[in-house]
Design a protein around this motif. Structure first.
Motif, PDB file in Angstrom:
ATOM      1  N   LEU A 206       0.044  -7.043  -4.322  1.00  0.00           N
ATOM      2  CA  LEU A 206       0.345  -8.208  -3.501  1.00  0.00           C
ATOM      3  C   LEU A 206      -0.800  -9.201  -3.701  1.00  0.00           C
ATOM      4  CD1 LEU A 206       1.677  -8.621  -0.059  1.00  0.00           C
ATOM      5  CD2 LEU A 206      -0.701  -9.199  -0.312  1.00  0.00           C
TER       6      LEU A 206
ATOM      7  N   GLY B 204     -12.411  13.911  11.451  1.00  0.00           N
ATOM      8  CA  GLY B 204     -11.210  14.175  10.635  1.00  0.00           C
ATOM      9  C   GLY B 204      -9.955  13.577  11.264  1.00  0.00           C
TER      10      GLY B 204
ATOM     11  N   ALA C  79      -8.051  17.204   7.108  1.00  0.00           N
ATOM     12  CA  ALA C  79      -7.625  18.054   8.228  1.00  0.00           C
ATOM     13  C   ALA C  79      -6.411  17.391   8.872  1.00  0.00           C
ATOM     14  CB  ALA C  79      -8.758  18.186   9.234  1.00  0.00           C
TER      15      ALA C  79
ATOM     16  N   GLY D 202      -8.782  10.046  10.712  1.00  0.00           N
ATOM     17  CA  GLY D 202      -8.270   8.785  10.157  1.00  0.00           C
ATOM     18  C   GLY D 202      -6.796   8.835   9.788  1.00  0.00           C
ATOM     19  N   PHE D 203      -6.420   9.797   8.963  1.00  0.00           N
ATOM     20  CA  PHE D 203      -5.012   9.879   8.559  1.00  0.00           C
ATOM     21  C   PHE D 203      -4.141  10.292   9.743  1.00  0.00           C
ATOM     22  CE2 PHE D 203      -1.471  12.570   6.984  1.00  0.00           C
ATOM     23  CZ  PHE D 203      -0.681  11.525   6.515  1.00  0.00           C
ATOM     24  N   ASN D 204      -4.682  11.185  10.581  1.00  0.00           N
ATOM     25  CA  ASN D 204      -3.894  11.632  11.743  1.00  0.00           C
ATOM     26  C   ASN D 204      -3.522  10.455  12.645  1.00  0.00           C
ATOM     27  OD1 ASN D 204      -3.836  14.537  11.305  1.00  0.00           O
ATOM     28  ND2 ASN D 204      -6.055  14.390  11.491  1.00  0.00           N
TER      29      ASN D 204
ATOM     30  N   VAL E  79      -0.706   6.454   4.190  1.00  0.00           N
ATOM     31  CA  VAL E  79      -0.020   5.921   5.371  1.00  0.00           C
ATOM     32  C   VAL E  79       1.197   5.083   4.970  1.00  0.00           C
ATOM     33  CG1 VAL E  79      -0.337   4.433   7.388  1.00  0.00           C
ATOM     34  CG2 VAL E  79      -2.101   6.099   6.782  1.00  0.00           C
TER      35      VAL E  79
ATOM     36  N   GLN F 211      -6.012   7.164  -8.351  1.00  0.00           N
ATOM     37  CA  GLN F 211      -5.511   6.640  -7.068  1.00  0.00           C
ATOM     38  C   GLN F 211      -6.422   7.174  -5.955  1.00  0.00           C
ATOM     39  OE1 GLN F 211      -4.576   5.483  -4.245  1.00  0.00           O
ATOM     40  NE2 GLN F 211      -2.394   5.246  -4.549  1.00  0.00           N
TER      41      GLN F 211
ATOM     42  N   GLU G 293       2.394  -1.046  -4.621  1.00  0.00           N
ATOM     43  CA  GLU G 293       1.162  -0.250  -4.749  1.00  0.00           C
ATOM     44  C   GLU G 293       0.477  -0.587  -6.073  1.00  0.00           C
ATOM     45  OE1 GLU G 293      -0.925   1.867  -3.119  1.00  0.00           O
ATOM     46  OE2 GLU G 293      -1.978   1.987  -5.031  1.00  0.00           O
ATOM     47  N   SER G 294      -0.849  -0.826  -5.992  1.00  0.00           N
ATOM     48  CA  SER G 294      -1.605  -1.255  -7.184  1.00  0.00           C
ATOM     49  C   SER G 294      -1.746  -0.166  -8.247  1.00  0.00           C
ATOM     50  CB  SER G 294      -3.027  -1.661  -6.817  1.00  0.00           C
ATOM     51  OG  SER G 294      -3.065  -2.503  -5.733  1.00  0.00           O
ATOM     52  N   TRP G 295      -1.907   1.107  -7.783  1.00  0.00           N
ATOM     53  CA  TRP G 295      -2.147   2.172  -8.761  1.00  0.00           C
ATOM     54  C   TRP G 295      -0.836   2.813  -9.182  1.00  0.00           C
ATOM     55  CZ3 TRP G 295      -6.781   3.049 -10.943  1.00  0.00           C
ATOM     56  CH2 TRP G 295      -7.898   2.516 -10.295  1.00  0.00           C
TER      57      TRP G 295
ATOM     58  N   ASN H  49      -5.556   2.646   7.862  1.00  0.00           N
ATOM     59  CA  ASN H  49      -6.916   2.115   7.736  1.00  0.00           C
ATOM     60  C   ASN H  49      -6.979   0.596   7.799  1.00  0.00           C
ATOM     61  OD1 ASN H  49      -7.907   4.698   7.468  1.00  0.00           O
ATOM     62  ND2 ASN H  49      -9.216   4.208   5.725  1.00  0.00           N
TER      63      ASN H  49
ATOM     64  N   ARG I 287     -10.429  14.919  -1.706  1.00  0.00           N
ATOM     65  CA  ARG I 287     -10.988  15.113  -0.361  1.00  0.00           C
ATOM     66  C   ARG I 287     -10.109  16.061   0.470  1.00  0.00           C
ATOM     67  NH1 ARG I 287      -9.908   9.020   1.857  1.00  0.00           N
ATOM     68  NH2 ARG I 287     -10.027   8.659  -0.343  1.00  0.00           N
TER      69      ARG I 287
ATOM     70  N   SER J  93      -6.447   7.114  -2.696  1.00  0.00           N
ATOM     71  CA  SER J  93      -5.929   7.738  -1.473  1.00  0.00           C
ATOM     72  C   SER J  93      -5.614   9.218  -1.707  1.00  0.00           C
ATOM     73  CB  SER J  93      -4.672   6.996  -1.012  1.00  0.00           C
ATOM     74  OG  SER J  93      -4.428   7.199   0.359  1.00  0.00           O
TER      75      SER J  93
ATOM     76  N   GLY K 269       0.834  -1.196   0.000  1.00  0.00           N
ATOM     77  CA  GLY K 269       0.000   0.000   0.000  1.00  0.00           C
ATOM     78  C   GLY K 269       0.864   1.239   0.000  1.00  0.00           C
TER      79      GLY K 269
HETATM   80  C1  FAD Z   1     -14.530  11.722   2.931  1.00  0.00           C
HETATM   81  C2  FAD Z   1     -13.335  11.477   3.807  1.00  0.00           C
HETATM   82  C3  FAD Z   1     -12.752  12.531   4.485  1.00  0.00           C
HETATM   83  C4  FAD Z   1     -11.662  12.297   5.318  1.00  0.00           C
HETATM   84  N1  FAD Z   1     -11.139  13.354   6.011  1.00  0.00           N
HETATM   85  C5  FAD Z   1     -10.090  13.152   6.834  1.00  0.00           C
HETATM   86  C6  FAD Z   1      -9.529  14.230   7.567  1.00  0.00           C
HETATM   87  O1  FAD Z   1      -9.994  15.369   7.500  1.00  0.00           O
HETATM   88  N2  FAD Z   1      -8.450  13.985   8.354  1.00  0.00           N
HETATM   89  C7  FAD Z   1      -7.925  12.729   8.484  1.00  0.00           C
HETATM   90  O2  FAD Z   1      -6.960  12.559   9.240  1.00  0.00           O
HETATM   91  N3  FAD Z   1      -8.444  11.688   7.806  1.00  0.00           N
HETATM   92  C8  FAD Z   1      -9.500  11.871   6.988  1.00  0.00           C
HETATM   93  N4  FAD Z   1     -10.024  10.818   6.280  1.00  0.00           N
HETATM   94  C9  FAD Z   1      -9.423   9.481   6.449  1.00  0.00           C
HETATM   95  C10 FAD Z   1      -8.222   9.268   5.537  1.00  0.00           C
HETATM   96  O3  FAD Z   1      -8.544   9.544   4.196  1.00  0.00           O
HETATM   97  C11 FAD Z   1      -7.781   7.816   5.682  1.00  0.00           C
HETATM   98  O4  FAD Z   1      -7.568   7.555   7.037  1.00  0.00           O
HETATM   99  C12 FAD Z   1      -6.491   7.554   4.897  1.00  0.00           C
HETATM  100  O5  FAD Z   1      -6.732   7.716   3.522  1.00  0.00           O
HETATM  101  C13 FAD Z   1      -6.006   6.128   5.167  1.00  0.00           C
HETATM  102  O6  FAD Z   1      -4.830   5.912   4.428  1.00  0.00           O
HETATM  103  P1  FAD Z   1      -4.253   4.454   4.212  1.00  0.00           P
HETATM  104  O7  FAD Z   1      -2.985   4.670   3.433  1.00  0.00           O
HETATM  105  O8  FAD Z   1      -4.219   3.718   5.483  1.00  0.00           O
HETATM  106  O9  FAD Z   1      -5.331   3.688   3.325  1.00  0.00           O
HETATM  107  P2  FAD Z   1      -5.786   3.981   1.828  1.00  0.00           P
HETATM  108  O10 FAD Z   1      -5.860   5.428   1.580  1.00  0.00           O
HETATM  109  O11 FAD Z   1      -7.028   3.185   1.611  1.00  0.00           O
HETATM  110  O12 FAD Z   1      -4.614   3.398   0.935  1.00  0.00           O
HETATM  111  C14 FAD Z   1      -4.426   2.006   0.763  1.00  0.00           C
HETATM  112  C15 FAD Z   1      -3.516   1.809  -0.432  1.00  0.00           C
HETATM  113  O13 FAD Z   1      -3.215   0.423  -0.544  1.00  0.00           O
HETATM  114  C16 FAD Z   1      -3.273   0.051  -1.917  1.00  0.00           C
HETATM  115  N5  FAD Z   1      -3.567  -1.402  -1.947  1.00  0.00           N
HETATM  116  C17 FAD Z   1      -4.627  -2.055  -1.419  1.00  0.00           C
HETATM  117  N6  FAD Z   1      -4.528  -3.376  -1.615  1.00  0.00           N
HETATM  118  C18 FAD Z   1      -3.356  -3.570  -2.273  1.00  0.00           C
HETATM  119  C19 FAD Z   1      -2.687  -4.742  -2.769  1.00  0.00           C
HETATM  120  N7  FAD Z   1      -3.190  -5.972  -2.609  1.00  0.00           N
HETATM  121  N8  FAD Z   1      -1.508  -4.568  -3.422  1.00  0.00           N
HETATM  122  C20 FAD Z   1      -0.958  -3.338  -3.575  1.00  0.00           C
HETATM  123  N9  FAD Z   1      -1.563  -2.201  -3.141  1.00  0.00           N
HETATM  124  C21 FAD Z   1      -2.734  -2.327  -2.493  1.00  0.00           C
HETATM  125  C22 FAD Z   1      -4.385   0.914  -2.492  1.00  0.00           C
HETATM  126  O14 FAD Z   1      -4.273   1.073  -3.888  1.00  0.00           O
HETATM  127  C23 FAD Z   1      -4.165   2.231  -1.748  1.00  0.00           C
HETATM  128  O15 FAD Z   1      -3.283   3.084  -2.431  1.00  0.00           O
HETATM  129  C24 FAD Z   1     -11.129  11.010   5.457  1.00  0.00           C
HETATM  130  C25 FAD Z   1     -11.703   9.941   4.761  1.00  0.00           C
HETATM  131  C26 FAD Z   1     -12.798  10.176   3.948  1.00  0.00           C
HETATM  132  C27 FAD Z   1     -13.423   9.017   3.207  1.00  0.00           C
END
Ligand code: FAD
Length: 408
Positions: free
Chosen positions: A134, A300, A52, A302-304, A15, A43, A34-36, A290, A49, A45, A11
């Motif tokens: 993966l 707001g 915050a 999730g990413f934090n 994160v 992409q 990463e798939s994309w 996530n 959006r 992620s 991923g």
């Molecule tokens: C509408 C909305 C508003 C938000 N606002 C906020 C905010 O204000 N503040 C905040 O802190 N958070 C916010 N969030 C949350 C935040 O967007 C997420 O917590 C964050 O995107 C999580 O990141 P991640 O990298 O864990 O997961 P993801 O963003 O889901 O990334 C996962 C990655 O893994 C890759 N992947 C998956 N499976 C595979 C595989 N088998 N092989 C290779 N690659 C793979 C995907 O392509 C993707 O790029 C918001 C979410 C939403 C939906």
């Protein structure tokens, strides 16, 4: 090509890319799968959006040396205004109360992605497998073997540790079969970046309306990022409105604190649920972001929360690497899981509690929450505590969150 790594990250979203950057100077060999494609507009992620970023997230990005590249694209949040549409409750949080320049900042996912991905594949010791997915992995005593599928065929990588940053539908988590707590809210988040009638003055709004909570976050170029939680049954109607109708409907619910909205950007929707992995670590595997916990975006956070996982995991791994300990051993990974447990639980529970409280139409609950907001508005110590939690600066802080480098 040598396909042996210390850490394999699946991923390259917000994160996973953050972890690769945090570890890049620590003398470990890192793979990111990463798939994309990195430059893909699809992409998920890194879409439009509004994200915050808590003050504590700024500190971590500073510790990673990334803040200067992002700073010109973010808008500060200096005040937060929380209110219940049509009722008496409201509360306000101000940056002056905590002697900081801003309570947080807002970036689009797109701008955050630009900063995280810029030059990622050129970093020393980082190999990028992208686009690639993966498809399988197997854990044995000393190593984890990872099968990767690319357009030009399959590859097998070996690592001491596999980090799952593959999002809320994590394949790694599912394959481990260690269990997950999950419940849907029956709501989806609708986002669109709006041009307001007045210039943003650093105020973020959280407005609880009868048709779902609305957050308005100040964005660069004079825009506001709307995140509106809509019941799933109403989603097709909301997504079918043309821009003019959409603006009228948002205006009716949000009111005129930002004047008359002029324009609406691209709309997108996301189904909302709470997801918590029951076991964030296993021998040779750790879950972050996530994949470990996905939240309703009402707070707001999730990413934090995810970047705080990154800062702690990187801290633990940097120490283990320096001391010559096994990076994938359960004893090493348990240090990460134990350190993160309290923050992950507190933020998940608080977010879930707020969703339930503010989407419940029962009169006694509505009165109680309005009284609660007013009481909070008049109680500076409670307000300071809540503000610090949202700022991500409570508890024991890892080195990156204290602005210290992990590099050898
Ligand atoms: C509408 C909305 C508003 C938000 N606002 C906020 C905010 O204000 N503040 C905040 O802190 N958070 C916010 N969030 C949350 C935040 O967007 C997420 O917590 C964050 O995107 C999580 O990141 P991640 O990298 O864990 O997961 P993801 O963003 O889901 O990334 C996962 C990655 O893994 C890759 N992947 C998956 N499976 C595979 C595989 N088998 N092989 C290779 N690659 C793979 C995907 O392509 C993707 O790029 C918001 C979410 C939403 C939906």
């Amino acid at each position: 090509m040598n396909l042996d790594f210390d850490v394999i990250i699946v991923g390259g979203g917000m994160v996973g890319a953050s972890l690769a950057r945090a570890l890049s100077g620590c003398g470990m060999k890192i793979a990111v799968i990463e798939s994309w494609a990195l430059n893909s507009d699809r992409q998920p992620s890194y879409d439009d959006r509004a994200i915050a970023l808590a003050y504590g997230t700024r500190l971590i990005l500073e510790g990673m040396g990334l803040w200067p590249a992002l700073a010109s694209d973010v808008e500060p949040i200096r005040h937060i205004h929380i209110s219940d549409r049509g009722h008496f409750g409201f509360t306000r949080l101000h940056h002056e109360a905590l002697n900081v320049d801003a309570l947080g900042y807002v970036a689009t996912g797109h701008d955050l992605g630009k900063t995280l991905l810029q030059g990622l594949g050129d970093l020393p010791n980082v190999a990028l497998f992208c686009p690639a997915s993966l498809v399988d992995f197997e854990v044995s005593e000393k190593v984890v073997q990872v099968k990767v599928s690319r357009n030009d065929g399959d590859l097998e990588l070996r690592g001491r540790l596999l980090v799952a940053a593959d999002g809320s539908r994590s394949m790694v988590r599912d394959r481990l079969g260690t269990g997950v707590q999950e419940w849907g809210y029956g709501q989806s988040a609708v986002i669109s970046n709006l041009t307001p009638g007045v210039s943003p003055n650093g105020t973020a709004f959280e407005r609880f309306t009868q048709s779902g909570p609305m957050a308005m976050l100040p964005l660069n170029r004079g825009r506001y990022g709307l995140i509106w939680s809509v019941e799933d049954a109403r989603l097709p109607e909301v997504m079918a409105w043309d821009d003019a109708e959409f603006l009228i409907q948002v205006q009716q619910r949000f009111g005129y604190r930002l004047g008359q909205f002029q324009r609406a950007g691209r709309r997108a929707s996301y189904p909302l649920s709470l997801v918590r992995a029951k076991q964030p670590v296993q021998p040779r595997v750790a879950l972050i972001g996530n994949a470990a916990h996905a939240l309703h975006p009402i707070t707001g956070q999730g990413f934090n929360l995810g970047i705080r996982d990154v800062a702690v995991l990187a801290d633990v791994l940097a120490d283990a690497g320096r001391a010559g300990r096994d990076l994938g051993a359960l004893e090493t990974l348990s240090l990460y899981a134990d350190w993160r447990r309290r923050d992950q639980q507190a933020v998940s529970l608080m977010t879930d509690g707020l969703v339930r409280l503010f989407t419940n139409p029962l009169l006694p609950l509505r009165v109680a929450r309005d009284l609660g907001m007013l009481a909070l508005d008049l109680a500076p110590p409670a307000k300071r505590l809540l503000t610090r939690q949202f700022m991500g600066i409570n508890g024991r802080l890892p080195r990156l969150a204290r602005g210290l480098s992990l590099e050898r």
